[in-house]
Scaffold this motif. Structure first.
Motif, PDB file in Angstrom:
ATOM      1  N   ALA A 268      -2.866 -21.443 -46.031  1.00  0.00           N
ATOM      2  CA  ALA A 268      -3.239 -22.500 -45.094  1.00  0.00           C
ATOM      3  C   ALA A 268      -4.200 -23.516 -45.698  1.00  0.00           C
ATOM      4  O   ALA A 268      -4.078 -24.722 -45.454  1.00  0.00           O
TER       5      ALA A 268
ATOM      6  N   ILE B 230      -0.110 -24.765 -48.320  1.00  0.00           N
ATOM      7  CA  ILE B 230       1.215 -25.231 -47.850  1.00  0.00           C
ATOM      8  C   ILE B 230       2.100 -25.633 -49.028  1.00  0.00           C
ATOM      9  O   ILE B 230       2.824 -26.620 -48.990  1.00  0.00           O
TER      10      ILE B 230
ATOM     11  N   GLU C 298       6.649 -24.261 -48.784  1.00  0.00           N
ATOM     12  CA  GLU C 298       5.552 -24.516 -47.860  1.00  0.00           C
ATOM     13  C   GLU C 298       5.028 -23.268 -47.145  1.00  0.00           C
ATOM     14  O   GLU C 298       3.837 -23.158 -46.864  1.00  0.00           O
ATOM     15  N   LEU C 299       5.908 -22.320 -46.806  1.00  0.00           N
ATOM     16  CA  LEU C 299       5.512 -21.235 -45.901  1.00  0.00           C
ATOM     17  C   LEU C 299       5.439 -19.823 -46.490  1.00  0.00           C
ATOM     18  O   LEU C 299       5.065 -18.902 -45.763  1.00  0.00           O
TER      19      LEU C 299
ATOM     20  N   SER D 236      -4.715 -24.894 -40.535  1.00  0.00           N
ATOM     21  CA  SER D 236      -3.266 -25.045 -40.428  1.00  0.00           C
ATOM     22  C   SER D 236      -2.915 -26.461 -39.976  1.00  0.00           C
ATOM     23  O   SER D 236      -1.982 -27.081 -40.490  1.00  0.00           O
ATOM     24  N   LEU D 237      -3.678 -26.980 -39.011  1.00  0.00           N
ATOM     25  CA  LEU D 237      -3.470 -28.341 -38.515  1.00  0.00           C
ATOM     26  C   LEU D 237      -3.678 -29.356 -39.639  1.00  0.00           C
ATOM     27  O   LEU D 237      -2.890 -30.281 -39.818  1.00  0.00           O
ATOM     28  N   TRP D 238      -4.746 -29.165 -40.408  1.00  0.00           N
ATOM     29  CA  TRP D 238      -5.052 -30.075 -41.521  1.00  0.00           C
ATOM     30  C   TRP D 238      -3.970 -30.046 -42.594  1.00  0.00           C
ATOM     31  O   TRP D 238      -3.829 -30.989 -43.359  1.00  0.00           O
TER      32      TRP D 238
ATOM     33  N   ILE E 133      -0.624 -29.724 -42.046  1.00  0.00           N
ATOM     34  CA  ILE E 133       0.656 -30.324 -41.628  1.00  0.00           C
ATOM     35  C   ILE E 133       0.751 -31.728 -42.223  1.00  0.00           C
ATOM     36  O   ILE E 133      -0.143 -32.552 -42.021  1.00  0.00           O
ATOM     37  N   PRO E 134       1.811 -32.028 -42.981  1.00  0.00           N
ATOM     38  CA  PRO E 134       1.878 -33.303 -43.716  1.00  0.00           C
ATOM     39  C   PRO E 134       1.605 -34.545 -42.884  1.00  0.00           C
ATOM     40  O   PRO E 134       0.840 -35.418 -43.294  1.00  0.00           O
TER      41      PRO E 134
ATOM     42  N   ILE F  82      -0.059 -34.904 -40.103  1.00  0.00           N
ATOM     43  CA  ILE F  82      -1.465 -34.964 -39.694  1.00  0.00           C
ATOM     44  C   ILE F  82      -2.351 -35.217 -40.906  1.00  0.00           C
ATOM     45  O   ILE F  82      -3.319 -35.985 -40.831  1.00  0.00           O
ATOM     46  N   LYS F  83      -2.016 -34.578 -42.024  1.00  0.00           N
ATOM     47  CA  LYS F  83      -2.770 -34.815 -43.254  1.00  0.00           C
ATOM     48  C   LYS F  83      -2.746 -36.303 -43.611  1.00  0.00           C
ATOM     49  O   LYS F  83      -3.770 -36.873 -44.021  1.00  0.00           O
TER      50      LYS F  83
END
Length: 561
Positions: A132, A173, A248-249, A317-319, A321-322, A324-325
């Motif tokens: 993450a 990620i 990514e995962l 995790s939020l940070w 996400i492409p 949102i990043k």
């Protein structure tokens, strides 16, 4: 004025140039492992030595060399130092509020066995954080958790560094693999597939190896079911996700599957003997009659205690996400109203000034000018995500702002020398890159000809040692791996994957990682002891990756996608 990197600068000879280029690395090992210098002194003197050799032997102008060091020092502060400060602050806030004592008792309620606690926290939970957030957060947080559970701080740091081997290639990620697609032109998915056919062999072995180191070979069999469940579930998920979903995962999915599988197993199976460290056994035996019963907590109390780390997981995790990043760094191009608002703030808090005397002044081995900027992404930094977690934790734990301020002040005071260590070693890495010293070492290894498939992972190991990052090592040596592999008849996908897989074994001895781990458990100044602990394991695991790569080139070529 420009500077063209010369990889045969010493006597117009690659071998002599490589001997000079390796001197700062050998000096650093000597300073820590033999001389046992404090980390910040070893880091500063290594940086000064690299500056001297870059100017006198590799002929880079002194101004460029100093500015490359400044670029590295700034990067050591943001994002790396920022992550360490906020990670340790979060842990300290949970301790100050009393929530960590509940977490400690909850883990003890699952198992009091130190071997199984290491698998749960260092291996599975650490891998989740690596997937993450990456950078230093996984080792910092998981090492602090183990130390809080009662592990010897040095042991906690060493075990977490070793456990972090399995997930590094797919960290943050999947950035190490997605980043190398650019300079090499090889699709990230193909590299992901190949790494996913190498690292699972290491991942399935790491839990077994961890327990051997902790308790000895004979004590492995007592927890063999847990080792198998933890390792096989992680490795199998890592293979499937990397080969069918992408880069990514794998870490996040593998960590969750491994964590839940082990917790479920421990509901139905327990080892016959509970392993504790020697001093703990003696203490427990002498105090067994007087020991008070452990307090029991309701599910609500347990959830409340874990919530800071659940909030942390949500934020990082939020940070990651492409989309949102991109918004957090001011690069969002969509029409979503909320993301456009974040993008505006992110743009104002992202600073990308050119490095004076350095930007586009260095010509690399491909004849291209190298851009040099101070990358200051304040809002988009992973440390900022952790800071938001700290703020939310303040309200969850019902702490006053006075308590938060006092804890933050205490954290900064404790971390001043570790941050100095990190900044100096990152500065050293940037000097070796700018002067061409690191590429000289890579080109020397590339001269191994038919043995290159065996030595290919060593390039990644060397790159991660120097830079502290599998991403940086892939960017540094990815194209060199491709060019060299084609010249010796090796599949370039295998060579680039080997760079990433070899790199993960260098993470545990990287000066940055050593400094981060020591800072997390309050061992600033003890970096030499931690390096002595991890060095032999790093070399051993590297040899395994070298052997895997050699066999995949010569015997198991059907494994290459």
């Amino acid at each position: 004025m420009t500077f063209t990197q010369d990889f045969t600068a010493v006597g117009d000879n690659l071998a002599l140039s490589a001997i000079v280029a390796v001197i700062p690395i050998l000096y650093f090992f000597w300073a820590l492992a033999i001389k046992r210098m404090k980390g910040h002194m070893a880091g500063i003197t290594t940086l000064l030595l690299a500056l001297l050799l870059s100017v006198t032997a590799f002929n880079i102008p002194i101004g460029m060399s100093i500015m490359s060091a400044s670029q590295g020092i700034v990067y050591g502060l943001l994002p790396i130092g920022w992550i360490i400060v906020t990670s340790v602050l979060l842990y300290k806030l949970t301790v100050k509020s009393g929530q960590f004592s509940i977490i400690r008792n909850f883990i003890l309620s699952i198992t009091e066995d130190r071997r199984l606690q290491a698998l749960l926290v260092a291996f599975s939970f650490g891998a989740f954080l690596e997937g993450a957030a990456g950078f230093g957060a996984p080792v910092a947080i998981s090492a602090a958790l183990l130390a809080g559970l009662g592990f010897n701080p040095l042991y906690a740091a060493g075990i977490c560094l070793l456990a972090n081997t399995a997930p590094v290639a797919f960290g943050a990620i999947g950035i190490p693999i997605t980043a190398v697609e650019g300079p090499t032109g090889i699709p990230a998915f193909e590299i992901s597939k190949m790494v996913g056919r190498q690292l699972p062999f290491i991942s399935v072995f790491i839990p077994f190896y961890l327990v051997i180191i902790m308790a000895g070979f004979k004590r492995v069999w007592e927890v063999l079911p847990a080792i198998l469940v933890s390792g096989i579930s992680f490795a199998l998920t890592q293979y499937l996700s990397s080969n069918f979903l992408g880069p990514e995962l794998p870490d996040i999915l593998s960590a969750l599957v491994s964590l839940f599988a082990l917790v479920i197993l421990l509901k139905f199976w327990k080892p016959k003997t509970i392993f504790r460290f020697k001093g703990e056994i003696e203490t427990a035996a002498s105090a067994e009659i007087k020991k008070a019963p452990d307090p029991t907590y309701s599910p609500g109390q347990i959830f409340h205690a874990w919530s800071p780390f659940l909030v942390l997981t949500a934020f990082i995790s939020l940070w990651g996400i492409p989309v949102i990043k991109n918004a957090l760094t001011g690069h969002y191009e969509g029409t979503n109203f909320i993301l456009k608002g974040i993008n505006g703030l992110g743009e104002r808090l992202t600073f990308l000034p050119e490095v004076p005397l350095l930007n586009n002044k260095i010509i690399n081995d491909t004849g291209e000018a190298v851009a040099a900027i101070f990358k200051l992404e304040v809002l988009g930094a992973a440390g900022t995500a952790i800071l938001f977690s700290c703020i939310v934790t303040k309200y969850i734990a019902r702490l006053s702002w006075k308590d938060v301020y006092a804890t933050a002040k205490e954290t900064l005071h404790e971390l001043k020398f570790p941050i100095l260590t990190i900044s100096s070693v990152v500065g050293f890495a940037y000097v070796t890159n700018a002067s061409g010293m690191s590429t000289t070492l890579g080109m020397t290894l590339a001269k191994t000809g038919a043995l290159f498939p065996f030595f290919s992972p060593v390039l990644g190991w060397l790159g991660v040692f120097i830079t502290g990052s599998d991403t940086s090592a892939n960017l540094m040596f990815g194209n060199l791996q491709k060019v060299t592999s084609l010249s010796v008849g090796m599949d370039p996908v295998l060579a680039i994957a080997a760079n990433s897989s070899g790199g993960v074994t260098g993470k545990m001895i990287s000066p940055q990682s050593i400094a981060v781990a020591c800072a997390a458990v309050g061992l600033a100044g003890k970096e030499s002891e931690l390096l002595r602990f991890t060095l032999k394991h790093s070399v051993f695991l590297l040899l395994i990756v070298c052997l895997i790569t050699f066999l995949q080139h010569n015997v198991l070529s059907w494994m290459i996608p």
